[in-house]
Motif scaffolding. Sequence first.
Motif, PDB file in Angstrom:
ATOM      1  N   GLU A   1     -18.115   9.351  -1.890  1.00 48.31           N
ATOM      2  CA  GLU A   1     -18.594  10.666  -2.295  1.00 48.31           C
ATOM      3  C   GLU A   1     -17.458  11.573  -2.743  1.00 48.31           C
ATOM      4  OE1 GLU A   1     -20.858  12.277   0.875  1.00 48.31           O
ATOM      5  OE2 GLU A   1     -22.491  10.817   0.665  1.00 48.31           O
ATOM      6  N   GLU A   2     -16.209  11.155  -2.463  1.00 46.24           N
ATOM      7  CA  GLU A   2     -15.054  11.940  -2.887  1.00 46.24           C
ATOM      8  C   GLU A   2     -14.139  11.075  -3.732  1.00 46.24           C
ATOM      9  OE1 GLU A   2     -13.916  15.369   0.106  1.00 46.24           O
ATOM     10  OE2 GLU A   2     -13.709  13.410   1.046  1.00 46.24           O
ATOM     11  N   ALA A   3     -13.346  11.735  -4.566  1.00 47.17           N
ATOM     12  CA  ALA A   3     -12.456  11.019  -5.464  1.00 47.17           C
ATOM     13  C   ALA A   3     -11.054  11.614  -5.404  1.00 47.17           C
ATOM     14  CB  ALA A   3     -12.975  11.081  -6.901  1.00 47.17           C
ATOM     15  N   VAL A   4     -10.064  10.742  -5.562  1.00 43.87           N
ATOM     16  CA  VAL A   4      -8.698  11.181  -5.798  1.00 43.87           C
ATOM     17  C   VAL A   4      -8.550  11.318  -7.305  1.00 43.87           C
ATOM     18  CG1 VAL A   4      -6.266  10.584  -5.600  1.00 43.87           C
ATOM     19  CG2 VAL A   4      -7.832  10.027  -3.747  1.00 43.87           C
ATOM     20  N   VAL A   5      -8.170  12.490  -7.765  1.00 42.75           N
ATOM     21  CA  VAL A   5      -8.118  12.773  -9.196  1.00 42.75           C
ATOM     22  C   VAL A   5      -6.674  13.043  -9.612  1.00 42.75           C
ATOM     23  CG1 VAL A   5      -8.985  14.233 -11.059  1.00 42.75           C
ATOM     24  CG2 VAL A   5     -10.414  13.776  -9.057  1.00 42.75           C
ATOM     25  N   ILE A   6      -6.210  12.289 -10.594  1.00 44.33           N
ATOM     26  CA  ILE A   6      -4.872  12.494 -11.152  1.00 44.33           C
ATOM     27  C   ILE A   6      -5.033  12.741 -12.644  1.00 44.33           C
ATOM     28  CG2 ILE A   6      -2.551  11.574 -11.446  1.00 44.33           C
ATOM     29  CD1 ILE A   6      -3.075   9.692  -9.129  1.00 44.33           C
TER      30      ILE A   6
ATOM     31  N   ARG B   1      -0.592  -1.006 -10.043  1.00 43.94           N
ATOM     32  CA  ARG B   1      -1.543  -0.772 -11.135  1.00 43.94           C
ATOM     33  C   ARG B   1      -1.603   0.711 -11.490  1.00 43.94           C
ATOM     34  NH1 ARG B   1      -6.689  -4.651  -9.446  1.00 43.94           N
ATOM     35  NH2 ARG B   1      -5.486  -6.573  -9.150  1.00 43.94           N
ATOM     36  N   LEU B   2      -1.675   1.548 -10.459  1.00 47.08           N
ATOM     37  CA  LEU B   2      -1.734   2.986 -10.723  1.00 47.08           C
ATOM     38  C   LEU B   2      -0.429   3.475 -11.339  1.00 47.08           C
ATOM     39  CD1 LEU B   2      -3.274   5.608 -10.619  1.00 47.08           C
ATOM     40  CD2 LEU B   2      -2.576   5.889  -8.238  1.00 47.08           C
ATOM     41  N   GLU B   3       0.706   2.941 -10.887  1.00 47.40           N
ATOM     42  CA  GLU B   3       1.995   3.301 -11.488  1.00 47.40           C
ATOM     43  C   GLU B   3       2.005   2.956 -12.971  1.00 47.40           C
ATOM     44  OE1 GLU B   3       5.264   1.576  -9.369  1.00 47.40           O
ATOM     45  OE2 GLU B   3       4.582   2.372  -7.439  1.00 47.40           O
TER      46      GLU B   3
ATOM     47  N   VAL C   1       0.844  -1.191   0.000  1.00 48.77           N
ATOM     48  CA  VAL C   1       0.000   0.000   0.000  1.00 48.77           C
ATOM     49  C   VAL C   1       0.881   1.244   0.000  1.00 48.77           C
ATOM     50  CG1 VAL C   1      -1.776   1.280   1.249  1.00 48.77           C
ATOM     51  CG2 VAL C   1      -1.828  -1.211   1.219  1.00 48.77           C
ATOM     52  N   SER C   2       0.562   2.201  -0.848  1.00 47.17           N
ATOM     53  CA  SER C   2       1.303   3.465  -0.922  1.00 47.17           C
ATOM     54  C   SER C   2       0.302   4.604  -1.001  1.00 47.17           C
ATOM     55  CB  SER C   2       2.208   3.498  -2.148  1.00 47.17           C
ATOM     56  OG  SER C   2       3.150   2.456  -2.134  1.00 47.17           O
ATOM     57  N   THR C   3       0.754   5.813  -0.697  1.00 50.01           N
ATOM     58  CA  THR C   3      -0.113   6.971  -0.881  1.00 50.01           C
ATOM     59  C   THR C   3      -0.085   7.389  -2.344  1.00 50.01           C
ATOM     60  OG1 THR C   3       1.592   8.644  -0.477  1.00 50.01           O
ATOM     61  CG2 THR C   3       0.430   7.754   1.455  1.00 50.01           C
ATOM     62  N   ALA C   4      -1.114   8.122  -2.746  1.00 48.40           N
ATOM     63  CA  ALA C   4      -1.184   8.608  -4.118  1.00 48.40           C
ATOM     64  C   ALA C   4       0.024   9.493  -4.434  1.00 48.40           C
ATOM     65  CB  ALA C   4      -2.481   9.373  -4.340  1.00 48.40           C
ATOM     66  N   GLY C   5       0.420  10.327  -3.453  1.00 48.02           N
ATOM     67  CA  GLY C   5       1.576  11.191  -3.656  1.00 48.02           C
ATOM     68  C   GLY C   5       2.860  10.416  -3.857  1.00 48.02           C
ATOM     69  N   GLU C   6       3.043   9.347  -3.084  1.00 43.71           N
ATOM     70  CA  GLU C   6       4.235   8.513  -3.228  1.00 43.71           C
ATOM     71  C   GLU C   6       4.280   7.850  -4.593  1.00 43.71           C
ATOM     72  OE1 GLU C   6       4.834   7.207   1.474  1.00 43.71           O
ATOM     73  OE2 GLU C   6       3.648   5.956   0.106  1.00 43.71           O
ATOM     74  N   ILE C   7       3.139   7.426  -5.087  1.00 41.46           N
ATOM     75  CA  ILE C   7       3.083   6.780  -6.399  1.00 41.46           C
ATOM     76  C   ILE C   7       3.484   7.758  -7.497  1.00 41.46           C
ATOM     77  CG2 ILE C   7       1.511   5.746  -8.082  1.00 41.46           C
ATOM     78  CD1 ILE C   7      -0.047   4.611  -5.654  1.00 41.46           C
ATOM     79  N   VAL C   8       2.944   8.979  -7.438  1.00 41.34           N
ATOM     80  CA  VAL C   8       3.306   9.987  -8.433  1.00 41.34           C
ATOM     81  C   VAL C   8       4.800  10.282  -8.384  1.00 41.34           C
ATOM     82  CG1 VAL C   8       2.999  12.402  -9.111  1.00 41.34           C
ATOM     83  CG2 VAL C   8       1.009  11.019  -8.504  1.00 41.34           C
ATOM     84  N   GLU C   9       5.357  10.388  -7.192  1.00 39.15           N
ATOM     85  CA  GLU C   9       6.788  10.670  -7.059  1.00 39.15           C
ATOM     86  C   GLU C   9       7.637   9.518  -7.599  1.00 39.15           C
ATOM     87  OE1 GLU C   9       8.256  13.306  -6.413  1.00 39.15           O
ATOM     88  OE2 GLU C   9       6.717  14.574  -5.524  1.00 39.15           O
ATOM     89  N   ARG C  10       7.203   8.279  -7.397  1.00 35.73           N
ATOM     90  CA  ARG C  10       7.949   7.131  -7.923  1.00 35.73           C
ATOM     91  C   ARG C  10       7.938   7.131  -9.452  1.00 35.73           C
ATOM     92  NH1 ARG C  10       5.941   3.843  -3.540  1.00 35.73           N
ATOM     93  NH2 ARG C  10       4.340   2.912  -4.875  1.00 35.73           N
TER      94      ARG C  10
ATOM     95  N   VAL D   1       1.267  17.029 -14.579  1.00 28.73           N
ATOM     96  CA  VAL D   1       0.583  16.034 -13.758  1.00 28.73           C
ATOM     97  C   VAL D   1      -0.004  16.760 -12.554  1.00 28.73           C
ATOM     98  CG1 VAL D   1       0.829  13.923 -12.402  1.00 28.73           C
ATOM     99  CG2 VAL D   1       2.181  14.228 -14.486  1.00 28.73           C
ATOM    100  N   CYS D   2      -1.273  16.552 -12.314  1.00 28.43           N
ATOM    101  CA  CYS D   2      -1.956  17.231 -11.216  1.00 28.43           C
ATOM    102  C   CYS D   2      -2.675  16.194 -10.364  1.00 28.43           C
ATOM    103  CB  CYS D   2      -2.946  18.256 -11.765  1.00 28.43           C
ATOM    104  SG  CYS D   2      -3.878  19.140 -10.497  1.00 28.43           S
ATOM    105  N   LEU D   3      -2.438  16.232  -9.059  1.00 25.98           N
ATOM    106  CA  LEU D   3      -3.090  15.327  -8.107  1.00 25.98           C
ATOM    107  C   LEU D   3      -3.897  16.159  -7.126  1.00 25.98           C
ATOM    108  CD1 LEU D   3      -3.549  12.702  -6.447  1.00 25.98           C
ATOM    109  CD2 LEU D   3      -1.290  13.073  -5.437  1.00 25.98           C
TER     110      LEU D   3
END
Length: 202
Positions: free
Chosen positions: A114-119, A43-45, A1-10, A69-71
């Motif tokens: 009800e909320e989404a993480v948007v990349i 998968r997200l990576e 498990v990773s955070t969305a921010g960590e995935i973008v940075e990787r 790239v915008c998160l």
Amino acid sequence: VSTAGEIVERVRSLLEQQGKLSAVRATWEIGEGSEQLIEAPQRLEQVLVNLLLNAIHAVEDTRDPHVEVCLRRQDAPGGRLLARRGDDPPEVNYLHRRREELDRMGPGSVETSEEAVVISVSDNGPGLPPEGADQLFDPFYTTKEPGEGTGLGLSICARLVEGMGGTIEATASSTGGARFVVRLPATNEVSDATEDRTTETA
């Protein structure tokens, strides 16, 4: 498990190490939502690498090539993003069945977010083909020259995102290029570390 921010940075680190970003100006806007935990980080990576490589290819002949790239975190469209349940077995995904139940039974029948993480991944290239925008996520559809692509990349991205309970869409960017938007269901599982930042590399 990773955070969305960590995935973008990787993903950023990987492409920088491979020299893929050396010929473009890249902007990385990491906002609220970076602390969201993602259960299937690989998968997200894979999705983000594919979208970024497509964007880099699209701006090859563009003056001042730019990718962004915008998160961020925002309200889910219609509250219809399905949340993965904690009792789901690892690597087994029942989201497609819950989506069918939601369509059949209506709101409240299954757990939704009800909320989404948007990349989003945007470029200032030639933009989306007007005659084929609806086919971009179809297998074997490609706008690249023969021998440059299989036409499977975006269809695989769509399958991976949908398997995570999310959605992916293609629209025009603010610069007239292409913009691909991935939305994933937000949960209460977040990291304590939060930070908003925007960086740019040439």
